[in-house]
Write an enzyme that holds these catalytic residues in place. Structure first.
Site, PDB file in Angstrom:
ATOM      1  N   ASP A 121       0.811  -1.233   0.000  1.00 32.53           N
ATOM      2  CA  ASP A 121       0.000   0.000   0.000  1.00 32.53           C
ATOM      3  C   ASP A 121       0.838   1.274   0.000  1.00 32.53           C
ATOM      4  OD1 ASP A 121      -2.062  -1.781   0.187  1.00 32.53           O
ATOM      5  OD2 ASP A 121      -3.023  -0.853   1.927  1.00 32.53           O
ATOM      6  N   LYS A 193       1.658   2.414  -6.689  1.00 33.10           N
ATOM      7  CA  LYS A 193       0.772   1.247  -6.748  1.00 33.10           C
ATOM      8  C   LYS A 193      -0.433   1.614  -7.611  1.00 33.10           C
ATOM      9  CE  LYS A 193      -1.471  -2.217  -3.855  1.00 33.10           C
ATOM     10  NZ  LYS A 193      -1.901  -2.654  -2.513  1.00 33.10           N
TER      11      LYS A 193
HETATM   12  N1  GLU Z   1      -2.668  -3.405   3.213  1.00 32.65           N
HETATM   13  C1  GLU Z   1      -1.579  -4.284   3.451  1.00 32.65           C
HETATM   14  C2  GLU Z   1      -0.237  -3.547   3.404  1.00 32.65           C
HETATM   15  O1  GLU Z   1      -0.027  -2.642   2.652  1.00 32.65           O
HETATM   16  C3  GLU Z   1      -1.538  -5.463   2.543  1.00 32.65           C
HETATM   17  C4  GLU Z   1      -1.374  -5.110   1.090  1.00 32.65           C
HETATM   18  C5  GLU Z   1      -0.107  -5.673   0.499  1.00 32.65           C
HETATM   19  O2  GLU Z   1       0.929  -5.764   1.120  1.00 32.65           O
HETATM   20  O3  GLU Z   1      -0.161  -6.025  -0.703  1.00 32.65           O
HETATM   21  O4  GLU Z   1       0.622  -3.916   4.120  1.00 32.65           O
END
Ligand code: GLU
Length: 357
Positions: A121, A193
């Protein structure tokens, strides 16, 4: 008799030479520290078909490394767990803690490179931050995964292997903080992202990746044009806190509520994440003037996801004493603005910094 003894001695010498050679070959492997912070690369799902619904940040970094035994052939690796969080919870305090630890490790002569396992994220914010504040040419690579290790087609193992390869390489030195995902090597400055939940090809740079990493080979095709790491005025060892910068997202019918709340909360700058060319709705123009008159910096960005905000384009920035971003999205502009404000509160200087990095 004598002859047999010489033969035996010869054999012993050959064997010990072979051992010495393989020990030397072993020593030639780079030493890479893998710092675990959580995210999906440390995630686990209830079943192998859970590629998008799972719990992130549960597997310890040593276990993540142990799951890829191939890594021991390319580097001497040791893990260090600094956090176990979803990266949406990366606040400034954590950024500083991570940056300072990475800086400490980079100073050690027995460390050749660093890998940081991270949730996807906010990889782009952490990577941009490190790219701006670390004072070393040694490779630092941030890596994550889109699928947890328990899923069919999990991408974390190969991403980690590639990240260690890049972090331990000579070719990656001096190129700033890098993000390695899905066979691609991106500059921490540019990468963002682009898909929220499941596509393994989510990471994009507006000008393309710096290169690829495929089957133990690094292939670079371009270099970062903007100053980074040793070339910047920001040094993580000198920064103990960051001034507060907030982001106000814009849309039709936007009101002043967010701006007022951020000023009241003590923001030193507000990134106006505007429509189009960082446009400002008619009801928000006087609000931003008021914000500026209170000493809070106003920085216009674009919510479109790409492009450059043109100074004095949509608004007379010179007249209002506002600043514009270059091509940084709002979340990257926030990181840069926080660092810039540790150096200056002069609008012209701030503008120069936004255009420089
Ligand atoms: N929301 C979580 C994070 O950013 C999981 C998403 C991910 O790592 O792909 O750590």
């Amino acid at each position: 008799m004598q002859h047999a003894k010489f033969k035996q001695l010869g054999a012993v010498m050959i064997i010990s030479a072979a051992f010495a050679f393989s020990a030397q070959a072993q020593d030639k492997k780079p030493n890479v520290v893998v710092i675990g912070t959580g995210g999906t690369i440390a995630g686990a799902g209830a079943s192998s078909v859970n590629t998008a619904a799972y719990q992130s940040a549960v597997v310890p970094v040593d276990k993540i490394i142990a799951a890829v035994p191939e890594i021991s052939k390319i580097a001497n690796v040791r893990g260090e767990q600094i956090f176990q969080i979803g990266s949406e919870s990366f606040n400034d305090e954590r950024l500083l803690k991570l940056g300072k630890r990475v800086s400490e490790l980079l100073k050690q002569s027995d460390v050749d490179g660093i890998v940081i396992t991270h949730g996807t994220d906010t990889i782009e914010e952490t990577a941009y931050f490190l790219n701006l504040v670390l004072k070393s040419e040694k490779p630092v690579v941030v890596v994550g995964s889109m699928r947890p290790g328990t899923a069919l087609g999990a991408d974390g193992a190969l991403n980690l292997y590639d990240a260690v390869l890049v972090a331990g390489s000579k070719e990656a030195a001096g190129k700033g903080t890098l993000v390695v995902m899905n066979d691609e090597i991106h500059s921490g400055r540019d990468v963002t992202k682009s898909n929220n939940s499941f596509k393994v090809e989510t990471f994009r740079s507006p000008y393309g990746p710096l290169g690829y990493v495929v089957e133990n080979k690094l292939m670079f095709y371009r270099l970062p044009a903007r100053p980074h790491t040793t070339q910047t005025e920001f040094d993580i060892d000198q920064i103990n806190s960051l001034p507060r910068v907030d982001i106000a997202y814009n849309y039709g019918n936007v009101s002043r509520a967010a701006y007022d709340a951020f000023v009241n909360a003590g923001a030193k700058a507000i990134i106006h994440d505007g429509t189009g060319n960082g446009s400002v709705a008619e009801q928000i123009v006087p609000v931003l003037q008021e914000v500026r008159s209170k000493g809070v910096q106003v920085i216009r960005a674009t919510r479109t996801g790409s492009g450059v905000v043109i100074r004095n384009g949509e608004q007379p920035d010179d007249k209002y004493d506002w600043v514009v971003t270059d091509d940084q999205n709002a979340q990257k502009a926030r990181i840069l603005a926080e660092l810039a404000l540790t150096k200056t509160n002069d609008t012209k200087e701030l503008q120069k910094i936004m255009w420089k990095y």
